[in-house]
Design a protein around this motif. Structure first.
Motif, PDB file in Angstrom:
ATOM      1  N   VAL A 137      -0.299  -3.526   3.692  1.00  0.00           N
ATOM      2  CA  VAL A 137      -0.420  -4.804   2.980  1.00  0.00           C
ATOM      3  C   VAL A 137       0.990  -5.360   2.810  1.00  0.00           C
ATOM      4  N   ASP A 179      -5.538  -1.060  -8.171  1.00  0.00           N
ATOM      5  CA  ASP A 179      -6.272  -1.643  -7.045  1.00  0.00           C
ATOM      6  C   ASP A 179      -5.401  -2.691  -6.367  1.00  0.00           C
ATOM      7  N   VAL A 180      -5.453  -2.722  -5.055  1.00  0.00           N
ATOM      8  CA  VAL A 180      -4.733  -3.718  -4.261  1.00  0.00           C
ATOM      9  C   VAL A 180      -5.750  -4.521  -3.460  1.00  0.00           C
ATOM     10  N   HIS A 181      -5.774  -5.838  -3.660  1.00  0.00           N
ATOM     11  CA  HIS A 181      -6.682  -6.734  -2.938  1.00  0.00           C
ATOM     12  C   HIS A 181      -5.840  -7.635  -2.034  1.00  0.00           C
ATOM     13  N   ASN A 182      -6.156  -7.611  -0.760  1.00  0.00           N
ATOM     14  CA  ASN A 182      -5.391  -8.389   0.229  1.00  0.00           C
ATOM     15  C   ASN A 182      -6.203  -9.614   0.638  1.00  0.00           C
ATOM     16  N   VAL A 220      -1.822 -11.607  -2.410  1.00  0.00           N
ATOM     17  CA  VAL A 220      -2.147 -10.195  -2.624  1.00  0.00           C
ATOM     18  C   VAL A 220      -2.208  -9.974  -4.136  1.00  0.00           C
ATOM     19  N   ALA A 256      -7.241   2.223  -5.121  1.00  0.00           N
ATOM     20  CA  ALA A 256      -8.063   1.580  -4.086  1.00  0.00           C
ATOM     21  C   ALA A 256      -7.255   0.500  -3.374  1.00  0.00           C
ATOM     22  N   GLY A 257      -7.616   0.265  -2.123  1.00  0.00           N
ATOM     23  CA  GLY A 257      -7.002  -0.824  -1.354  1.00  0.00           C
ATOM     24  C   GLY A 257      -5.666  -0.485  -0.738  1.00  0.00           C
ATOM     25  N   VAL A 258      -5.313   0.801  -0.685  1.00  0.00           N
ATOM     26  CA  VAL A 258      -3.998   1.180  -0.145  1.00  0.00           C
ATOM     27  C   VAL A 258      -4.138   1.978   1.148  1.00  0.00           C
ATOM     28  N   ASP A 259      -5.311   1.937   1.749  1.00  0.00           N
ATOM     29  CA  ASP A 259      -5.531   2.714   2.963  1.00  0.00           C
ATOM     30  C   ASP A 259      -5.059   1.990   4.225  1.00  0.00           C
ATOM     31  N   ARG A 260      -4.557   0.771   4.075  1.00  0.00           N
ATOM     32  CA  ARG A 260      -4.057   0.015   5.232  1.00  0.00           C
ATOM     33  C   ARG A 260      -2.816  -0.761   4.803  1.00  0.00           C
ATOM     34  N   GLY A 271       0.815  -1.210   0.000  1.00  0.00           N
ATOM     35  CA  GLY A 271       0.000   0.000   0.000  1.00  0.00           C
ATOM     36  C   GLY A 271       0.847   1.258   0.000  1.00  0.00           C
TER      37      GLY A 271
END
Length: 458
Positions: free
Chosen positions: A327, A360-363, A368, A321-325, A297
């Motif tokens: 990873v 987009d990053v999906h954990n 990942v 998206a998906g970088v607010d936490r 992220g």
């Protein structure tokens, strides 16, 4: 070395066993014979008191019967003072042997069919010499010898087998470190920079392992410096050149503008050649070890901050998206940044101005997924685009872009897929495995089939 040590130990142990077992076996045989004749002497001694008192046949028969040796004992009394000779029991010895013992007055043995006889002279009260004959069968002479020899043979075999096993273990202890050193040297020569040798075994091999590992660390450091140089060329030259090309395209018409665009194109080709040469000369690097990795992220946010400025100049809409936490992924920070720059650089290079794109990053639990998608015209032949990654790129393409991404994903056990994005253009899916296992095959709209291990990408 291992088998030579085993053969030497086998030969030495066999000679020692033979040197001790053969004489010991002969001693055991002689002891068994002495035991049998000692028993015969005791049986003969039991008749001596009776012979010194009487020579009456009936009384002697009772004495012999009471001794329990009537089947194997005979008594020979010569003719004395007109009394007839007395012979009790079965005579097995020859007359000549009996006569010789009577004359010599000392005990003797004689070979007879089935065994031997003990001839014991006994002096009678009349002065004559009687002879007591005790039969000793061959089975009694060899009683226990076969068992003793079998035990000796078993002990000898056990000693030989045990010594061979110990020699083999010692040989393995010396040979295995040497074999590991050879294998690691071959692996390092093939470009497997993670090859190391356990520092164990004999002192000399342990010192050799320490020296090899130190050399390998130095080689890795030198190649890492080259790799950083290639990455620096990729990140610091290609990105400004992309901006320069975009700015040159907006200069309009005219000789100066055309010369600028031509110079930029030539400079890009020269940089491509340098990067391609550095890539082809770079050996295969080792996968990141335990504890290595980065926050995907954070890296995505950092690189998007750079590319967003260029996107704003070209009127491109950007979505992240998906970088607010955090990873965490088992990939070096520089490697992930290089992969993102390669994919985003392709978006700016191969799509018109104003084309939107997204990252987009999906954990997941075991993987990942990083998705880079755009709203451009898409890729006509995804398989061919991936195949171009082997370095056969055309003008303006080093073949490095998707190859960087592929190697990053494969270092974790993942892969790369190209498909259609929800924006209408191309979507590149980077599957980063968290535990090194084979990635789960999941369907994706428009995605190509998973390539074989070792297949190249664009």
């Amino acid at each position: 070395m291992r088998w030579a040590l085993v053969r030497v130990c086998l030969a030495v142990t066999t000679m020692v066993v033979v040197a001790f077992a053969v004489p010991l076996g002969l001693v055991i045989k002689e002891m068994a014979r002495d035991r049998a004749f000692s028993n015969a002497e005791r049986e003969a001694a039991a008749i001596v008191p009776a012979l010194s008192i009487t020579t009456d046949r009936d009384q002697l028969e009772r004495v012999v019967a009471s001794a329990g040796s009537d089947a194997g004992m005979a008594v020979h009394i010569p003719e004395v003072d007109g009394q007839r000779a007395v012979d009790l029991g079965r005579q097995r010895a020859a007359d000549g042997d009996i006569t010789t013992v009577r004359k010599l007055g000392r005990a003797s043995t004689a070979e007879v069919p089935g065994g031997s006889t003990l001839l014991q002279p006994v002096a009678l009260s009349s002065g004559a010499m009687a002879v007591v004959e005790v039969y000793v069968p061959e089975s009694e002479v060899s009683n226990g010898v076969g068992t003793a020899w079998a035990v000796l043979a078993a002990v000898g075999v056990a000693l030989v087998v045990g010594s061979v096993a110990v020699a083999d273990r010692l040989g393995v202890r010396m040979v295995q470190p040497a074999q590991r050193l050879v294998e690691s040297a071959h692996e390092l020569g093939e470009g497997k920079l993670g090859a190391r040798v356990p520092e164990e075994g004999p002192t000399e091999l342990r010192l050799a392992a320490v020296a090899f590992n130190s050399m390998a660390d130095q080689v890795v450091q030198l190649l890492a410096n080259e790799r950083e140089l290639a990455a620096d060329l990729s990140h610091r030259l290609r990105t400004p050149l992309t901006v320069l090309r975009l700015n040159a395209a907006s200069l309009g018409d005219g000789p100066a503008a055309e010369q600028t665009r031509t110079a930029v194109a030539q400079l890009e080709r020269e940089v491509d050649t340098i990067i391609r040469t550095a890539r082809e000369a770079k050996p295969q690097t080792a996968a990141a070890g335990p504890g290595a990795g980065c926050d995907a992220g954070e890296v995505v946010r950092e690189r998007m901050a750079f590319w967003s400025a260029l996107a704003e100049d070209e009127g491109r809409k950007v979505r992240v998206a998906g970088v607010d936490r955090p990873v965490r992924i088992p990939v070096a920070r520089a490697d992930l940044a290089a992969a993102l720059d390669a994919l985003l650089g392709n978006v700016f290079r191969h799509t018109p101005e104003g084309t939107a794109f997204a990252v987009d990053v999906h954990n997941g639990e075991d993987a990942v997924i990083v998705l880079v998608s755009d709203a451009g015209p898409g890729i006509r032949d995804p398989e061919a685009a991936m195949a171009r990654g082997r370095g056969s790129g055309s003008d303006g393409s080093t073949g490095l872009g998707l190859d960087i991404v592929r190697r990053l994903a494969e270092s974790t056990g993942g892969d790369v897929r190209i498909g259609s994005s929800v924006l209408g253009g191309t979507e590149v899916r980077i599957w980063i495995q968290l535990d090194g296992r084979e990635p789960v095959r999941r369907g994706h709209r428009g995605s190509v089939r998973r390539r074989r291990r070792g297949a190249g990408v664009h």
